[in-house]
Write a protein that holds these residues in place. Sequence first.
Motif, PDB file in Angstrom:
ATOM      1  N   LEU B 173       0.837  -1.201   0.000  1.00 29.01           N
ATOM      2  CA  LEU B 173       0.000   0.000   0.000  1.00 29.01           C
ATOM      3  C   LEU B 173       0.876   1.257   0.000  1.00 29.01           C
ATOM      4  CD1 LEU B 173      -2.973  -0.846   2.388  1.00 29.01           C
ATOM      5  CD2 LEU B 173      -2.817  -1.026  -0.085  1.00 29.01           C
ATOM      6  N   MET B 177       0.787   4.333  -2.640  1.00 29.02           N
ATOM      7  CA  MET B 177       0.716   5.744  -2.246  1.00 29.02           C
ATOM      8  C   MET B 177       1.864   6.539  -2.877  1.00 29.02           C
ATOM      9  SD  MET B 177      -1.828   6.784  -0.482  1.00 29.02           S
ATOM     10  CE  MET B 177      -1.373   8.252   0.434  1.00 29.02           C
ATOM     11  N   GLN B 186      -0.549  13.905   3.610  1.00 33.39           N
ATOM     12  CA  GLN B 186      -1.480  12.996   2.930  1.00 33.39           C
ATOM     13  C   GLN B 186      -1.119  11.545   3.194  1.00 33.39           C
ATOM     14  OE1 GLN B 186      -0.904  14.657  -0.973  1.00 33.39           O
ATOM     15  NE2 GLN B 186      -2.945  15.567  -0.982  1.00 33.39           N
ATOM     16  N   TYR B 190      -4.064   9.415   4.588  1.00 34.09           N
ATOM     17  CA  TYR B 190      -4.699   8.421   3.732  1.00 34.09           C
ATOM     18  C   TYR B 190      -4.198   7.005   3.976  1.00 34.09           C
ATOM     19  CZ  TYR B 190      -6.638  12.274   1.066  1.00 34.09           C
ATOM     20  OH  TYR B 190      -7.333  13.392   0.699  1.00 34.09           O
ATOM     21  N   LEU B 191      -2.972   6.881   4.519  1.00 32.92           N
ATOM     22  CA  LEU B 191      -2.445   5.531   4.692  1.00 32.92           C
ATOM     23  C   LEU B 191      -2.070   5.203   6.134  1.00 32.92           C
ATOM     24  CD1 LEU B 191      -1.476   2.840   3.511  1.00 32.92           C
ATOM     25  CD2 LEU B 191       0.736   3.892   3.126  1.00 32.92           C
ATOM     26  N   PRO B 194      -5.034   5.428   9.172  1.00 29.30           N
ATOM     27  CA  PRO B 194      -6.052   4.377   9.103  1.00 29.30           C
ATOM     28  C   PRO B 194      -5.480   2.970   9.209  1.00 29.30           C
ATOM     29  CG  PRO B 194      -5.931   5.590   7.024  1.00 29.30           C
ATOM     30  CD  PRO B 194      -5.101   6.328   8.014  1.00 29.30           C
ATOM     31  N   SER B 195      -4.277   2.788   8.681  1.00 27.63           N
ATOM     32  CA  SER B 195      -3.678   1.463   8.732  1.00 27.63           C
ATOM     33  C   SER B 195      -3.271   1.087  10.157  1.00 27.63           C
ATOM     34  CB  SER B 195      -2.470   1.423   7.797  1.00 27.63           C
ATOM     35  OG  SER B 195      -1.668   0.330   8.087  1.00 27.63           O
TER      36      SER B 195
END
Lengths: 252, 275
Positions: B173, B177, B186, B190-191, B194-195
């Motif tokens: 992932l 990205m 970001q 975005y990664l 949440p991960s």
Amino acid sequence: MITPSEALLTVDHISMTFTDSREDLDALQDVSFSLSRQEFLSILGPSGSGKSTLIRVIAGLIPATQGSISFCSNRAEPKIGLVFQQANLMPWRNVLQNILLPLEIEGIDHDLAEKKALELVHLVGLEEFIHAWPDELSGGMAQRVAIARALIQDPDLLLLDEPFGSLDALTRERMGVELLRIWQASQKAVILVTHSISESLLLSDRVLVLSSRPGKITTDMTVTLPRPRLEEIRYSDEFIRLERKLRNSLKD
Amino acid sequence: MTKYTELSLTHRQHSNPEVSFSEKLVKHNGWLVLISLLLALGIWSAVVNWGNLPAFVLPSPSAVWQKFLLSLANGTLIHHTLVTLSEVLLGLFAGSCLATITGYFLARSASLEKILSPFLVASQAVPTVAIAPLLIIWFGSGMSSKVLICALIVFFPVLVNTIIGFRAVPANLKDLMLSLHPNRWQMLKYLEIPSALPILFGGLRIGATLSVIGAVVGEFVGSDQGLGFLINVGRGQYDMPLVFVAIFSLIFLALCLYSIALMAERLSMPWKRHR
């Protein structure tokens, strides 16, 4: 032969050596080719021939040890859409949000982005699943989402690294046909890395064959099949002849 | 056309049997929990009645209940609970914020982790209980010293989980990205966040229960309010019902905090809820 001025992408004498503490590993050796706009190029090769390394170098994820990559694009920075063997969807984003991710990072107005995303959802045939979470999708569906996500930035070049490698054989064939349809609708320059000879023939204008480690281009074959193609082309004599030719060149 | 034949939703089995089991227990066998509670109360009163135990050793459930109603009516219980609760929450907040920020930078830099980890591990080798008296002397017997103890006790488990959480961001992932050229913020938004969220929440849940322990330890050592103080008072006066009321309040407090953390976890991760 394409002259460098027409080429979208020029890969110039790329070599790649991974340096380990114990030994050096030559993944790619002196790889050169160019790709024109709207060309569909497949790279075939046995496992460990550095196909994925080549894709990662072109995508700018890793720097090459030697050689250079140049793009000729009207944009300041060429846009590259990437699809990997795994769909690599963010589990915390639903289908629509996953497709929107590149535009969100780019900072595109949300309404505009969503309109575009919905068009792509339609293109890959996932209208009913826009609000589904990635782990509710089958492998083929997840890969369609990944393709839509790669297309949403309207990339100059689409890099597909064994995109159907983790799918079962039947789904894989169907996805090949789907990709053919999607490509014929979007007309992007594509580099597809694959193990499958018939997949590469069905889809491409040109096939490069890489030798096993270190990866070198051994064959550069133009696919002389007429376009637009349909799945049935697999049964034509020309297809079978080219298939045999590629299989032989992979043996060497 | 065979185009849509593969478009079927694959319904996953429950991937975490432990969670689904306990959920089932609460959902369908709520009465079982009630019965076991009543049974425990029954055994308790039986022991008190037939064992002829004096009230300063083991008070009867009814004595504890009366004490509970009394302390609730005159406001003592609420006052002391609120004091402990504020210490716990402030400490939990300060400790986990600091730990999350530190953990994020430690996760990103292996050399920073190498430099700091001996100090961090050493700080854990000293039991908080042992330095609580020192902290009380330095920071007074008011709330601030308890908040500090809570924050200290919360810090390490949250830090470790933060490091694990941010390190466990899947490499594939990350590649994806990077191919989209995000900026640092970001990438985080975005990664990475949440991960790491499931593991971060795991740390927060551990931290929430530990913070309650921290507050009580601090109050034991030196304070004039809070549930730990109440236990001390009860013990000094052989007022066992009061001790029991305070203990049950603490259990209740810890359970509430744990459930709130669990609820926040569910709410913030809708993609884990649909199963």
